[in-house]
Design a protein around this motif. Structure first.
Motif, PDB file in Angstrom:
ATOM      1  N   LEU A 199       0.824  -1.204   0.000  1.00 22.79           N
ATOM      2  CA  LEU A 199       0.000   0.000   0.000  1.00 22.79           C
ATOM      3  C   LEU A 199       0.860   1.256   0.000  1.00 22.79           C
ATOM      4  CD1 LEU A 199      -2.998  -0.728   2.404  1.00 22.79           C
ATOM      5  CD2 LEU A 199      -3.008  -0.577  -0.063  1.00 22.79           C
ATOM      6  N   ALA A 200       1.943   1.231   0.772  1.00 20.81           N
ATOM      7  CA  ALA A 200       2.827   2.397   0.830  1.00 20.81           C
ATOM      8  C   ALA A 200       3.537   2.618  -0.501  1.00 20.81           C
ATOM      9  CB  ALA A 200       3.854   2.229   1.944  1.00 20.81           C
ATOM     10  N   GLY A 201       3.831   1.544  -1.209  1.00 18.42           N
ATOM     11  CA  GLY A 201       4.577   1.666  -2.461  1.00 18.42           C
ATOM     12  C   GLY A 201       3.751   1.571  -3.715  1.00 18.42           C
ATOM     13  N   GLY A 202       2.486   1.179  -3.581  1.00 14.74           N
ATOM     14  CA  GLY A 202       1.709   0.861  -4.779  1.00 14.74           C
ATOM     15  C   GLY A 202       0.602   1.823  -5.139  1.00 14.74           C
ATOM     16  N   VAL A 203       0.585   3.024  -4.542  1.00 11.18           N
ATOM     17  CA  VAL A 203      -0.478   3.974  -4.866  1.00 11.18           C
ATOM     18  C   VAL A 203      -0.137   4.647  -6.193  1.00 11.18           C
ATOM     19  CG1 VAL A 203      -1.806   5.959  -4.085  1.00 11.18           C
ATOM     20  CG2 VAL A 203      -0.898   4.365  -2.415  1.00 11.18           C
ATOM     21  N   GLY A 204      -0.463   3.955  -7.266  1.00 16.19           N
ATOM     22  CA  GLY A 204      -0.213   4.524  -8.590  1.00 16.19           C
ATOM     23  C   GLY A 204       1.249   4.532  -8.957  1.00 16.19           C
ATOM     24  N   GLY A 205       1.917   3.406  -8.852  1.00 17.92           N
ATOM     25  CA  GLY A 205       3.348   3.367  -9.141  1.00 17.92           C
ATOM     26  C   GLY A 205       3.700   2.465 -10.302  1.00 17.92           C
ATOM     27  N   THR A 206       4.040   3.022 -11.451  1.00 18.95           N
ATOM     28  CA  THR A 206       4.478   2.252 -12.606  1.00 18.95           C
ATOM     29  C   THR A 206       5.530   3.057 -13.351  1.00 18.95           C
ATOM     30  OG1 THR A 206       2.935   3.204 -14.216  1.00 18.95           O
ATOM     31  CG2 THR A 206       2.101   1.372 -12.894  1.00 18.95           C
ATOM     32  N   ILE A 207       5.950   2.540 -14.491  1.00 17.70           N
ATOM     33  CA  ILE A 207       6.898   3.241 -15.361  1.00 17.70           C
ATOM     34  C   ILE A 207       6.353   4.606 -15.788  1.00 17.70           C
ATOM     35  CG2 ILE A 207       5.992   2.132 -17.452  1.00 17.70           C
ATOM     36  CD1 ILE A 207       8.791   2.156 -18.613  1.00 17.70           C
ATOM     37  N   THR A 208       5.022   4.770 -15.742  1.00 13.41           N
ATOM     38  CA  THR A 208       4.434   6.041 -16.189  1.00 13.41           C
ATOM     39  C   THR A 208       4.796   7.204 -15.275  1.00 13.41           C
ATOM     40  OG1 THR A 208       2.381   5.399 -15.081  1.00 13.41           O
ATOM     41  CG2 THR A 208       2.504   5.034 -17.454  1.00 13.41           C
ATOM     42  N   ILE A 240      -4.585   4.106 -22.414  1.00  7.36           N
ATOM     43  CA  ILE A 240      -4.229   5.270 -23.221  1.00  7.36           C
ATOM     44  C   ILE A 240      -3.050   6.035 -22.617  1.00  7.36           C
ATOM     45  CG2 ILE A 240      -6.496   5.489 -24.297  1.00  7.36           C
ATOM     46  CD1 ILE A 240      -7.106   7.811 -22.382  1.00  7.36           C
ATOM     47  N   GLY A 241      -2.920   5.984 -21.278  1.00  6.17           N
ATOM     48  CA  GLY A 241      -1.787   6.649 -20.645  1.00  6.17           C
ATOM     49  C   GLY A 241      -0.469   6.002 -21.007  1.00  6.17           C
ATOM     50  N   VAL A 242      -0.435   4.683 -20.935  1.00  2.00           N
ATOM     51  CA  VAL A 242       0.786   3.950 -21.288  1.00  2.00           C
ATOM     52  C   VAL A 242       1.062   4.064 -22.781  1.00  2.00           C
ATOM     53  CG1 VAL A 242       1.762   1.627 -21.507  1.00  2.00           C
ATOM     54  CG2 VAL A 242       0.737   2.360 -19.342  1.00  2.00           C
ATOM     55  N   TRP A 243       0.037   3.890 -23.607  1.00  2.00           N
ATOM     56  CA  TRP A 243       0.218   3.954 -25.060  1.00  2.00           C
ATOM     57  C   TRP A 243       0.835   5.312 -25.452  1.00  2.00           C
ATOM     58  CZ3 TRP A 243      -1.354  -0.435 -23.620  1.00  2.00           C
ATOM     59  CH2 TRP A 243      -1.772  -1.452 -24.477  1.00  2.00           C
ATOM     60  N   ASN A 244       0.447   6.371 -24.745  1.00  2.00           N
ATOM     61  CA  ASN A 244       0.991   7.690 -25.055  1.00  2.00           C
ATOM     62  C   ASN A 244       2.326   7.942 -24.344  1.00  2.00           C
ATOM     63  OD1 ASN A 244       1.279  10.752 -24.322  1.00  2.00           O
ATOM     64  ND2 ASN A 244      -0.081  10.732 -26.084  1.00  2.00           N
ATOM     65  N   GLY A 245       2.331   7.854 -23.024  1.00  2.00           N
ATOM     66  CA  GLY A 245       3.500   8.255 -22.243  1.00  2.00           C
ATOM     67  C   GLY A 245       4.715   7.375 -22.430  1.00  2.00           C
ATOM     68  N   VAL A 246       4.527   6.068 -22.400  1.00  2.00           N
ATOM     69  CA  VAL A 246       5.677   5.166 -22.521  1.00  2.00           C
ATOM     70  C   VAL A 246       6.182   5.147 -23.965  1.00  2.00           C
ATOM     71  CG1 VAL A 246       6.569   2.849 -22.026  1.00  2.00           C
ATOM     72  CG2 VAL A 246       4.814   3.831 -20.551  1.00  2.00           C
ATOM     73  N   SER A 247       5.290   5.408 -24.921  1.00  2.00           N
ATOM     74  CA  SER A 247       5.741   5.538 -26.310  1.00  2.00           C
ATOM     75  C   SER A 247       6.650   6.758 -26.471  1.00  2.00           C
ATOM     76  CB  SER A 247       4.539   5.653 -27.258  1.00  2.00           C
ATOM     77  OG  SER A 247       3.776   4.457 -27.236  1.00  2.00           O
ATOM     78  N   LEU A 248       6.346   7.848 -25.764  1.00  2.00           N
ATOM     79  CA  LEU A 248       7.226   9.020 -25.767  1.00  2.00           C
ATOM     80  C   LEU A 248       8.588   8.681 -25.158  1.00  2.00           C
ATOM     81  CD1 LEU A 248       4.719  11.838 -24.718  1.00  2.00           C
ATOM     82  CD2 LEU A 248       5.965  11.713 -26.882  1.00  2.00           C
ATOM     83  N   MET A 249       8.571   7.894 -24.085  1.00  7.41           N
ATOM     84  CA  MET A 249       9.828   7.483 -23.452  1.00  7.41           C
ATOM     85  C   MET A 249      10.653   6.618 -24.397  1.00  7.41           C
ATOM     86  SD  MET A 249       8.617   6.600 -19.567  1.00  7.41           S
ATOM     87  CE  MET A 249      10.291   6.306 -19.003  1.00  7.41           C
ATOM     88  N   PHE A 250       9.984   5.671 -25.069  1.00 10.14           N
ATOM     89  CA  PHE A 250      10.700   4.809 -26.007  1.00 10.14           C
ATOM     90  C   PHE A 250      11.274   5.630 -27.158  1.00 10.14           C
ATOM     91  CE2 PHE A 250      10.957   2.448 -29.957  1.00 10.14           C
ATOM     92  CZ  PHE A 250      11.785   1.398 -29.583  1.00 10.14           C
ATOM     93  N   ALA A 251      10.487   6.574 -27.674  1.00  6.01           N
ATOM     94  CA  ALA A 251      10.951   7.399 -28.795  1.00  6.01           C
ATOM     95  C   ALA A 251      12.202   8.181 -28.403  1.00  6.01           C
ATOM     96  CB  ALA A 251       9.842   8.350 -29.237  1.00  6.01           C
ATOM     97  N   ASP A 252      12.216   8.691 -27.192  1.00  6.72           N
ATOM     98  CA  ASP A 252      13.386   9.421 -26.692  1.00  6.72           C
ATOM     99  C   ASP A 252      14.590   8.483 -26.554  1.00  6.72           C
ATOM    100  OD1 ASP A 252      14.848  11.586 -25.577  1.00  6.72           O
ATOM    101  OD2 ASP A 252      14.337  10.924 -23.556  1.00  6.72           O
TER     102      ASP A 252
END
Length: 427
Positions: A200-209, A303-315
């Motif tokens: 719970l302490a570490g998982g409140v919305g925690g991903t590569i995004t 849609i968040g991952v499709w957009n945000g992580v695609s920007l990270m990959f492009a960079d």
């Protein structure tokens, strides 16, 4: 991004003072990070321990505010992307991040599409789950491929609204025990609850995004240090909303699931089981309304991952190809961005037809366990010393908070690593 480019971008707003709006990159990163897995973990914690771990939820919100603020501050203070920062720490960061973003995208693509399909399959059982999963992937693909950031941001705001109304509304209907909630603010770990406390302490919305926040700041038009205060408000308010959402799930677990005396499964199926409990207790409208909230949480992650992580990959790939910062190929709609959107959507559909590929799942688990510790530790390196202007460097209290965050994620990562590797030792 060069000094000249940053200056040009700073002038696009005509020199007007920066203003915060409720819908911004913070809301996007928070909504993307909270998926079905977070909902289930909080639900199960509430059903098993009541409000005893409320303090851990609040701690998790504070730690995410610190972590994402660090990523945003680095971007605004230096004009560099988070990957440029990682690269400055040594080649080892690229050796980790490259395989991770490829494997993660392949497995996560299938997971995210299935997660968004499950509530729809429960609402409309005449259509097969796999068909819903493919449809979710195709709709997400089309929205990101053809849509601009401003459109994507507005859609995310609508999905957050649906999540908020359904889940927070459900918590109100469940009538929380306020005195017990106050006792949950006292830090304590219930017997057998160490893993849930850490999760719970570490998982409140925690991903590569979380690392994508800096890219969304750029898409929003927030480029330079003049946006620092706005960024901090944006990030804090978004995670306060996330905290309210997660607390609402804790209330549902404590008041509804616990009272019903049922055990909720791990994974997305737990939310379908909750919908059944809600139908029995409150009627079809409430049960189906929750499924709509479940879908909104899952689709916002797509849609968040499709957009945000695609920007990270492009960079990342642009740097591998030695493209200059800001090159069109590395930006939204560029060929590297489009490649990763395709990668997230179509190859993972093969996994719907296959049994779980053990080696791939193993690699996904191992690399994923290391990402949050990787981010926390690298931010400590990026936000101190010569890599950031002195006025925006960490203060002692920020270093302390980031160090606590790093330690927590190292412990959580170690647990996840052990879990991922355990099939090797059990067979």
């Amino acid at each position: 991004m060069s000094e000249d480019t940053r200056s040009t971008h700073a002038d696009l707003d005509g020199g007007s003072p920066p203003k915060w709006k409720i819908v911004g990159p913070g809301l996007v990163v928070a909504a993307t990070g909270v998926g079905a897995a977070d909902m289930v973990a909080t639900l199960v914690a509430g059903s098993q321990y009541g409000y005893a771990l409320l303090w851990a939820v609040i701690l998790g919100v504070i730690l995410k505010i610190v972590l994402v603020e660090g990523a945003g501050r680095y971007t605004l203070a230096t004009g560099k992307t988070i990957f440029e920062g990682w690269k400055s720490l040594g080649r080892w960061t690229t050796w980790y991040f490259g395989p991770y973003i490829i494997i993660w995208g392949f497995v996560y693509g299938a997971t995210a599409m299935s997660s968004a399909a499950m509530p729809l399959a429960a609402l409309f059982p005449a259509i097969d789950l796999k068909i819903w999963a493919v449809l979710m992937g195709l709709i997400g693909f089309a929205m990101v491929w053809f849509g601009k950031y401003s459109f994507f941001e507005k859609v995310t705001a609508v999905l957050v609204g649906i999540m908020f109304i359904t889940v927070v509304g459900l918590a109100v209907i469940a009538a929380p025990n306020i005195p017990q909630m106050f006792t949950g603010l006292i830090p304590m770990i219930p017997e057998g609850g160490v893993v849930y406390t850490l999760a719970l302490a570490g998982g409140v919305g925690g991903t590569i995004t979380l690392a994508a926040y800096g890219y969304w700041l750029r898409e929003k038009g927030w480029y330079t240090p003049k946006w620092m205060r706005v960024m901090r408000i944006d990030n804090t308010m978004a995670y306060v909303m996330t905290g309210i959402f997660v607390i609402a799930m804790l209330i549902v677990g404590a008041e509804v699931v616990r009272a019903a005396g049922v055990a909720i499964s791990g994974g997305d199926k737990g939310l379908l089981e909750l919908a059944d409990v809600l139908r029995e207790r409150y009627g079809v409208v409430v049960g189906n309304g929750f499924l709509l909230g479940f879908w909104a949480a899952s689709f916002s992650s797509i849609i968040g991952v499709w957009n945000g992580v695609s920007l990270m990959f492009a960079d990342f790939w642009g740097h591998m190809r030695k493209k200059p910062a800001g090159h069109p190929d590395t930006m939204t709609g560029g060929k590297y961005f489009k490649f990763y959107v395709l990668w997230l959507t179509f190859p993972p559909m093969v996994l719907f037809l296959l049994d779980q590929p053990i080696a791939l799942i193993l690699a996904y688990g191992v690399l994923g366990a290391l990402f949050m510790p990787f981010m926390a530790v690298t931010l400590l390196g990026l936000l101190n010393g010569k890599r950031i202007p002195k006025q925006w460097a960490n203060r002692w209290h920020t270093n302390g908070a980031l160090a606590v965050t790093a330690i927590l994620f190292i412990i959580l990562g170690g647990q996840q690593l052990y879990k991922s590797l355990s099939p090797l030792f059990s067979g």
